[in-house]
Design a protein around this motif. Structure first.
Motif, mmCIF file in Angstrom:
data_model
loop_
_atom_site.group_PDB
_atom_site.id
_atom_site.type_symbol
_atom_site.label_atom_id
_atom_site.label_comp_id
_atom_site.label_asym_id
_atom_site.label_seq_id
_atom_site.Cartn_x
_atom_site.Cartn_y
_atom_site.Cartn_z
ATOM 1 N N LEU B 140 4.605 1.963 9.248
ATOM 2 C CA LEU B 140 5.519 3.012 9.682
ATOM 3 C C LEU B 140 4.782 3.972 10.592
ATOM 4 O O LEU B 140 3.601 4.253 10.391
ATOM 5 N N PRO B 141 5.471 4.477 11.619
ATOM 6 C CA PRO B 141 4.801 5.449 12.487
ATOM 7 C C PRO B 141 4.518 6.744 11.717
ATOM 8 O O PRO B 141 5.323 7.158 10.877
ATOM 9 N N PHE B 142 3.384 7.359 11.979
ATOM 10 C CA PHE B 142 2.910 8.586 11.361
ATOM 11 C C PHE B 142 2.739 8.476 9.838
ATOM 12 O O PHE B 142 1.659 8.614 9.303
ATOM 13 N N VAL B 143 3.854 8.180 9.121
ATOM 14 C CA VAL B 143 3.790 8.104 7.661
ATOM 15 C C VAL B 143 2.787 7.040 7.217
ATOM 16 O O VAL B 143 2.044 7.229 6.265
ATOM 17 N N GLY B 144 2.776 5.915 7.932
ATOM 18 C CA GLY B 144 1.876 4.818 7.584
ATOM 19 C C GLY B 144 0.430 5.267 7.540
ATOM 20 O O GLY B 144 -0.195 5.271 6.478
ATOM 21 N N PRO B 145 -0.122 5.682 8.698
ATOM 22 C CA PRO B 145 -1.521 6.123 8.679
ATOM 23 C C PRO B 145 -1.737 7.379 7.843
ATOM 24 O O PRO B 145 -2.822 7.592 7.322
ATOM 25 N N ALA B 146 -0.708 8.225 7.699
ATOM 26 C CA ALA B 146 -0.902 9.463 6.939
ATOM 27 C C ALA B 146 -0.992 9.200 5.444
ATOM 28 O O ALA B 146 -1.838 9.762 4.761
ATOM 29 N N LEU B 147 -0.111 8.358 4.921
ATOM 30 C CA LEU B 147 -0.021 8.214 3.471
ATOM 31 C C LEU B 147 -0.437 6.851 2.945
ATOM 32 O O LEU B 147 -0.850 6.720 1.800
ATOM 33 N N PHE B 148 -0.307 5.796 3.737
ATOM 34 C CA PHE B 148 -0.464 4.454 3.178
ATOM 35 C C PHE B 148 -1.634 3.700 3.770
ATOM 36 O O PHE B 148 -1.558 2.522 4.018
ATOM 37 N N SER B 149 -2.698 4.431 4.016
ATOM 38 C CA SER B 149 -3.911 3.751 4.447
ATOM 39 C C SER B 149 -5.058 4.312 3.623
ATOM 40 O O SER B 149 -5.969 4.931 4.130
ATOM 41 N N GLN B 150 -4.958 4.144 2.299
ATOM 42 C CA GLN B 150 -5.905 4.753 1.370
ATOM 43 C C GLN B 150 -6.649 3.685 0.595
ATOM 44 O O GLN B 150 -6.270 2.514 0.576
ATOM 45 N N THR B 151 -7.715 4.113 -0.087
ATOM 46 C CA THR B 151 -8.431 3.167 -0.947
ATOM 47 C C THR B 151 -7.608 2.954 -2.214
ATOM 48 O O THR B 151 -6.786 3.798 -2.582
ATOM 49 N N PRO B 152 -7.849 1.830 -2.916
ATOM 50 C CA PRO B 152 -7.053 1.533 -4.116
ATOM 51 C C PRO B 152 -7.128 2.670 -5.148
ATOM 52 O O PRO B 152 -6.152 2.931 -5.848
#
Lengths: 513, 315
Positions: B140-152
């Motif tokens: 997802l634009p913005f939301v993807g890199p902001a919230l869903f690119s984290q370590t487990p």
């Protein structure tokens, strides 16, 4: 060893030879009795007679040194509260065991389901609680937090908790000590319904008329032993009282008063309301030397406001306060003590004593800053201890010694210490707010006689009580308080309980105003 | 002002917020469990240190990353057990025991570090958790890199909040735990063990605190060094109060604190950074948390029996 067998059917509960020692003290000494299905037994005894200890053993909070408890023929393992619960014993403690910040439902559900389970099954539980409330007349809102409930409602929750767990035997430890007369009647209705449905009840109390009203059989405990077992219908209050105390009882009978000069005069005084409770409105009152002035009223109608004002804890917003003819300025608790006002507070645990202080420290709470308790800013503990020893000896405070923490004393002995603390200062005015609440007969008579003695020695006594019998017996003149307003004074013998009751309900004030 | 707006609309800022919040979330949930059961656990700071060290050294010794998390949790539970024994059955002062546990756990970690790596001057690095993408969401634009690119472990932190909330409010165990922090005699009167419930809460809570510490070494950074926990434990104690002992509100508090922390780092790079010493920026999250605490704690719902040891048979 005394044994008493129930008249009909197999016993649901059998105690055999229960003995429990705390150090040198034998709290229970070979107590045995049976409880039948559908029976209400009253367990009667003075404070310290061993009632609560016995019930704590039955419930598994303590383990007995000897003897056994059988429920429905099964011997309970000692010292396991869980076992008694499972066997169908439900206990309503004198001090409620409720979590105040949690809801009624949460408190009822606590511990009823295995811990390792998902979900609480609230819906089914709610239906069950509603059914129990209806069947037993225990009305309470299941979603309310405990903190928002009245004392009577909290007790209903405690009973619901036991019923929810299918208790067949209900033990109620001093259930009426905290209830108003109306709430007590409601409780008795509930208990009668429970008995009709086949439950059995053990009712612990030291209030004789309640014991006579609710129980079929009365077991009297004295000094840890079963002193007698009598059928309620075949006895009377006087006989029970004598069994309880082990001696004849003579209720106090004050002689005719010889009132002297007014020592404390309130003139058209008003005070701030105390939260939900009213303050005083336009109150005029004169406390005369050598006279007991009784203040009758339903709890929460301004008694607290008046006691606080006279104790120096509150200031009048209107009107004036005169002590021995002098108008008071700079009013404070210390000023009240200095003016010779002796205070017996309503709640001896909360404002009367400091639980973890010794008797010595509690004895000088009001006078620690003066000789002999202290000199030039240094405590004189020897003098303080002597003072405490004086009070202990003179006022019959039963305790291990002056260095005992006061928390360990019974209510009656605690009250005797407070009484001694007050009377030793030779107060001109004594404010006695509920001085005998929660005390046993021996202590009640003692405290009341001491107040009469102080009156005869010339003190002005204000007796605040919710017990009309007490007011009528002791007071030379009676005022009624209702919603912060004070009636005129009625001399001894001019008022019947029913007349006072009308004033207490607020009638009479309207055309007087 | 526009510089602050620029920061707030960058995805990397929000990604940083979640990352910074993660250790706080674990430890805050751990502390919250302890306190709901009536035990203040001031051992939190030291338990985070021992967790950071234990997780890292286990991975360095060859265990998989999740193995490191497990070792960290066990180390925390061990110190939690000591805390629990001293405060619950022995009923000692929770303050004194907690401070003692913090000192003991911290120095144990440093001692073990010196013992296991006597020769090194700078701590060796491990290969930490890498960000993983969640199919669909991470694109997802913005939301993807902001919230869903984290370590487990970050995802796991949020999952922990959910589990804690469900257990506390939807299970008999949670009901008993809350009750034991409100009125232990009510629990005892229902035939449950106050000691077992409280000890269990302290041990499990301490395990979570240690995982929070381990997040620092095996997810955020790749190494262990002294002072790395740096007061985060104490912040978590404040977050529990800030959250009024509710898991969801404590989570909110952790995110808020993390946001201020992420913001102050970025502010140092802006033109404001030349105006005042950087230490002022470092202070911002702490000053704001004190202010937030003052505002929030007025209506706090303190567990009634918090810090009150329970002795059976005493009134």
């Amino acid at each position: 060893m005394t044994s008493e067998t129930a008249a009909q059917g197999d016993p649901v509960l059998r105690l055999s030879g229960i003995t429990k020692r705390f150090g040198a003290l034998v709290a229970n000494d070979g107590i045995s009795f049976d409880l039948a299905r559908g029976e209400v037994i009253a367990l009667l005894g003075e404070n310290g007679a061993g009632k609560t200890t016995l019930m704590n053993i039955l419930f598994g909070h303590y383990s007995a040194d000897a003897g056994s408890v059988e429920v429905f023929g099964q011997t309970l393992p000692p010292g396991q509260p869980g076992a008694a619960l499972k066997a169908g014993v439900g206990m309503v403690h004198q001090h409620f065991t409720l979590a105040d910040n949690m809801s009624v439902m949460d408190n009822i559900l606590l511990g009823t389901e295995p811990l390792w389970r998902l979900g609480l099954g609230r819906r089914a539980a709610r239906a069950r609680v509603a059914a129990l409330s209806r069947d037993f007349g225990l009305e309470v809102d299941p979603d309310e937090t405990i903190a928002a409930l009245s004392v009577g409602e909290r007790q209903r929750v405690e009973i619901l908790k036991a019923l929810y767990r299918d208790a067949k035997i209900l033990i109620l430890d001093e259930p009426t000590a905290v209830l108003t007369p109306q709430e007590t009647n409601a409780l008795f209705l509930t208990l009668r319904k429970a008995v009709a449905l086949g439950l059995s009840v053990i009712f612990i109390s030291h209030k004789l008329h309640e014991v006579m009203a609710i129980s079929s059989r009365v077991l009297v405990l004295r000094h840890g032993r079963l002193a007698g077992s009598v059928v309620a219908a075949e006895t009377d209050r006087q006989k029970l009282a004598e069994l309880m105390v082990g001696a004849e009882i003579t209720p106090p009978a004050p002689s005719k008063a010889t009132p002297g000069a007014p020592l404390l005069v309130l003139d058209r005084v008003a005070t701030e309301p105390q939260g939900q409770r009213p303050g005083l409105h336009d109150v005029s009152l004169s406390l005369r030397a050598g006279q007991i002035t009784g203040l009758a009223g339903v709890s929460g109608n301004g008694q607290g406001a008046l006691a606080d004002l006279l104790s120096g804890l509150a200031l009048p917003t209107e009107g004036s306060l005169e002590i021995v003819g002098e108008r008071v300025t700079g009013w404070s608790p210390r000023a009240a003590i200095a003016a010779g006002i002796g205070r017996i507070p309503e709640d001896r645990h909360r404002t009367g004593t400091i639980a973890d202080f010794t008797l010595t420290e509690n004895a000088i709470l009001e006078t620690y800053a003066q000789a002999p308790a202290s000199r030039r800013g240094w405590m004189d503990w020897r003098a303080a201890r002597e003072r405490a020893e004086d009070i202990i000896a003179q006022y019959d405070v039963r305790c291990p010694g002056p260095q005992t923490r006061i928390r360990l004393l019974s209510g009656g002995n605690m009250q005797k210490l407070i009484l001694g603390r007050v009377l030793q200062g030779n107060p001109r005015v004594i404010i006695a707010n509920q001085p005998v609440r929660g005390l046993d007969i021996g202590a009640v008579t003692y405290v009341q006689n001491q107040l009469i003695k102080a009156r005869d020695a010339g003190a002005a006594v204000l007796l605040i009580s919710e017990d009309l019998d007490e007011i009528l017996t002791l007071s030379d003149v009676i005022h009624v308080i209702s919603e912060g307003r004070l009636s005129r004074g009625f001399p001894r013998g001019t008022m019947k309980p029913a007349d006072l009751g009308q004033w207490m309900a607020g009638q009479g004030f309207d055309h007087a105003a | 002002m526009s510089e602050i707006v620029d920061i707030l609309i960058s995805a990397s800022f929000w990604a940083a917020v979640l990352r910074i919040a993660s250790p706080l979330i674990f430890a805050t949930m751990g502390e919250l469990i302890c306190e709901r059961a009536g035990v203040l656990n001031l051992g939190i700071e030291g338990i985070m240190v021992i967790g950071a060290f234990a997780g890292w050294i286990a991975v360095y010794a060859g265990l998989p990353l999740w193995g490191g998390v497990a070792v960290a949790m066990l180390s925390g539970m061990f110190f939690g057990l000591i805390h629990a024994v001293l405060t619950v059955p022995f009923g000692l002062s929770q303050h004194v025991v907690g401070i003692g546990i913090t000192l003991l756990a911290t120095s144990s970690a440093y001692y073990a570090y010196r013992l296991s790596l006597p020769e090194v001057s700078s701590p060796p690095r491990i290969e930490p958790f890498q960000p993983i993408d969640i199919p669909g969401l991470s694109d997802l634009p913005f939301v993807g890199p902001a919230l869903f690119s984290q370590t487990p472990l970050t995802y796991f932190a949020f999952f922990t909040v959910l589990v804690v909330a469900l257990v506390l409010y939807r299970t008999p165990l949670g009901l008993a735990l809350r009750a034991v922090g409100e009125n232990p005699s009510a629990v005892e009167a229902q035939g449950l063990s106050v000691t077992a419930l409280r000890m269990g809460a302290v041990i499990v809570g301490s395990g979570l605190m240690a995982v929070g510490g381990a997040f620092l070494t095996i997810s955020a950074f790749s190494s262990f060094f002294f002072e790395m926990v740096n007061g985060r434990g104490w912040i978590c104690i404040a977050l529990v109060v800030f959250g009024a002992w509710s898991p969801s509100r404590a989570l909110l508090g952790a995110l808020l604190f993390a946001a201020f922390d992420a913001l102050q780092v970025r502010l140092q790079q802006t033109s404001y950074g030349t105006l005042v010493p950087y230490q002022v920026f470092l202070m911002i999250p702490y000053i704001l948390s004190i202010l937030a605490l003052i505002l929030m704690s007025r209506r706090a719902n303190v567990p009634a029996a918090l810090m009150t040891p329970y002795n059976r048979g005493e009134r």
